[in-house]
Enzyme design. Sequence first.
Site, mmCIF file in Angstrom:
data_model
loop_
_atom_site.group_PDB
_atom_site.id
_atom_site.type_symbol
_atom_site.label_atom_id
_atom_site.label_comp_id
_atom_site.label_asym_id
_atom_site.label_seq_id
_atom_site.Cartn_x
_atom_site.Cartn_y
_atom_site.Cartn_z
ATOM 1 N N GLU A 1 0.992 -1.243 0.046
ATOM 2 C CA GLU A 1 0.021 -0.031 -0.079
ATOM 3 C C GLU A 1 0.904 1.177 -0.070
ATOM 4 O O GLU A 1 0.396 2.201 -0.566
ATOM 5 C CB GLU A 1 -1.074 0.082 1.191
ATOM 6 C CG GLU A 1 -2.239 -0.931 1.098
ATOM 7 C CD GLU A 1 -1.912 -2.523 1.255
ATOM 8 O OE1 GLU A 1 -0.777 -2.779 1.721
ATOM 9 O OE2 GLU A 1 -2.753 -3.352 0.927
ATOM 10 N N GLN B 1 -7.370 -1.751 -1.652
ATOM 11 C CA GLN B 1 -8.358 -2.850 -1.631
ATOM 12 C C GLN B 1 -9.581 -2.805 -0.653
ATOM 13 O O GLN B 1 -10.786 -3.043 -0.980
ATOM 14 C CB GLN B 1 -7.839 -3.999 -1.865
ATOM 15 C CG GLN B 1 -8.758 -5.150 -2.275
ATOM 16 C CD GLN B 1 -7.889 -6.304 -2.767
ATOM 17 O OE1 GLN B 1 -7.364 -7.046 -1.725
ATOM 18 N NE2 GLN B 1 -7.713 -6.425 -3.878
ATOM 19 N N HIS C 1 -12.203 -5.904 7.697
ATOM 20 C CA HIS C 1 -12.783 -5.727 6.244
ATOM 21 C C HIS C 1 -14.027 -4.960 6.566
ATOM 22 O O HIS C 1 -15.129 -5.027 5.756
ATOM 23 C CB HIS C 1 -13.156 -6.893 5.512
ATOM 24 C CG HIS C 1 -12.220 -7.773 5.275
ATOM 25 N ND1 HIS C 1 -11.298 -8.640 6.123
ATOM 26 C CD2 HIS C 1 -11.376 -7.712 4.208
ATOM 27 C CE1 HIS C 1 -10.010 -9.227 5.447
ATOM 28 N NE2 HIS C 1 -10.103 -8.717 4.071
#
Lengths: 327, 340
Positions: A60, A82, A129
Amino acid sequence: MAVMSYLEAIRETLRQELRRDPRIMIYGEDVGVRGGVFRVTEGLQAEFGEDRVMDSPLAEAAIIGTAIGAAVNGLRPVPEIQFADFIFPAANQIIQEAARIRYRSNGDFHVPLVIRAPFGGGVHGALYHSQSVEAFFAHVPGLKVVIPGTPYDAKGLLAAAIQDDDPVLYLEHKAAYRSLKGEVPSERYVIPLGKADVKREGTDVSLITYGLMVSYSLKAAEALAKEGVSVEVVDLRSIRPLDVEAIVATARKTGKVLIVHEDNLTGGVGGEVSALIAEHALFDLDAPIMRLAGPDVPAMPYSPPLEHAFMVTPEKIQQAALKLARF
Amino acid sequence: MAEAARTTGAERDLWVRMYRLMVLSRALDHRMWILNRQGKSAFVISGQGQEGLQAGAVFALDPAVDWLAPYYRDMTLVLGFGMTPREVMLGQLAKAADPSSGGRQMPAHWGHRARRILTGSSPVTTQVTHAAGLALAFRVRHERAAVLSTLGEGSTNQGEFHEALNFAAVHRLPLIVLVQNNGYSISVPQSKEMAVADVAARAAGYGIPGVVVRGSDPVAVYEAVRAARERALAGDGPTLIEAKTHRYTPHSSDDDDRSYRTPEELRAQKQDDPITLFREVLAAQGLWDDEAEARLLQEVKLVVDDATDYAEKAPYPDPATLWLHVYGSDDAPAAGAGRD
């Protein structure tokens, strides 16, 4: 006018922008051949080629660091992180570099960069997530933080972010990707960054919110209308810069404000909005400013009952708004 | 420096220019420490000892098309890329006209858009991923140009060193990464920074060439950077070059190197001073003599005096400019709060 999902609106905007400006380039993990893990960039590499829609190594800080360099050297990169939960290895590049380059170079350099990142929970994503990361970045002068709550806004805000000459963090709610649908004009339009939008007019209580919570707040407002409570819903759309005028106007109008976000309560956007109202409209208030937010636990758990307990839902918003209306 | 014997006239001119640049840089650097000791400049961080490798590297580039992503010891490099002594001194004294930052950053945080010198920060190694991105733009536009990024050996332990070289290698970007290995990461010696003798060995992990050169030999560095640039322009990807060098000063004006290295060690390192050694090389070639040296020192003194006087007389930034350049649209509020 076509009806599109939130996700389709983002994809079509990216397609339109790539066609409009050859300097625009998309890259990130799995965005090319696969079209992204959520398929937001599906079909774009086939149309525009690998130089403009590029798969990058899983790193990243490199994704954002190289995007900064590419932006300085004349491109308009639109990198994807992502999941917002994975943005922190790049936090130094975003906060210390992208956001400070204009300031530290006394205006000699600037970084036209849009970082797209899916965020938010309620999708069985567990701790890593599901996160809402906006408050960390909203603290940073030099950065803009944009969070659309509808497909229409998703398009106009993304086009505005891409034409902006400063770095923009554009957060897309994962649960909104396919659940939210709405009319989206096919022609290009921009929604100015830093401008809130009154999504529903009302007179008794103001809900100030953003992201997925806009649609949840509208559901709560609809239900409360049947109980005779008139609810105004203000969608901030940008949380940096905040639309102080719109925030103060709705507070003055209804005198009762509930700020709603999925991000943790403490140090969240709600605290800033609340302070602005206290500074500018305290004597117009008829009740204390209230906040409904994600709980102060480290992140959203996986198991369904725990996830549900964490999430802010239309029912929870309805209850909190009703309590405030009856104050 | 055996190559010296078979050089062209143009190359000999280049070497003299390299030498002049090294001497100018050393003199400017000395002056900064004097200004610091006089209480006129709060902070100095310098590249004394590293001038030779920087002079060699910068003449291998094309300042009309290439980009530099430097670090804080790179005064020789940025002077070679077109920053002037006056500009350097404006930054040292935190004056409004400092091209790097208008006095906003600490000295030696170089940046100059018109000169293609990328603005840098203090958290080390972020410039290497930026450099890969600058190179990515060249590749996407099919432009024949390269990017040179520099850093110390300590910075090669950061994750972004790895991320940048890996990214650049995968995409075969026109990038040259020059590590200036002066043996110390502030006070920590290389033996406690890494378990390899040569930083260049790390290149194997990215599938790219890793080259070691002697930092006190500007010609060797020039040739290594020139070869790396040719490789970059040919589309063959990045090169990692490690120049073994020395730091003749403490880390900065706030450091005291006597607490972690001996005077003997420093004395030994000064036997490898790039300025002394290169002057001897030039003299042996008949390119330099005592008269030329005396003339250069006089010339350099005037330049340094001029830069110092100019910067001392230049105004500080107006406090009202504190709010400028947060965003491009600075007529609009920079944030929701605090701008009433």
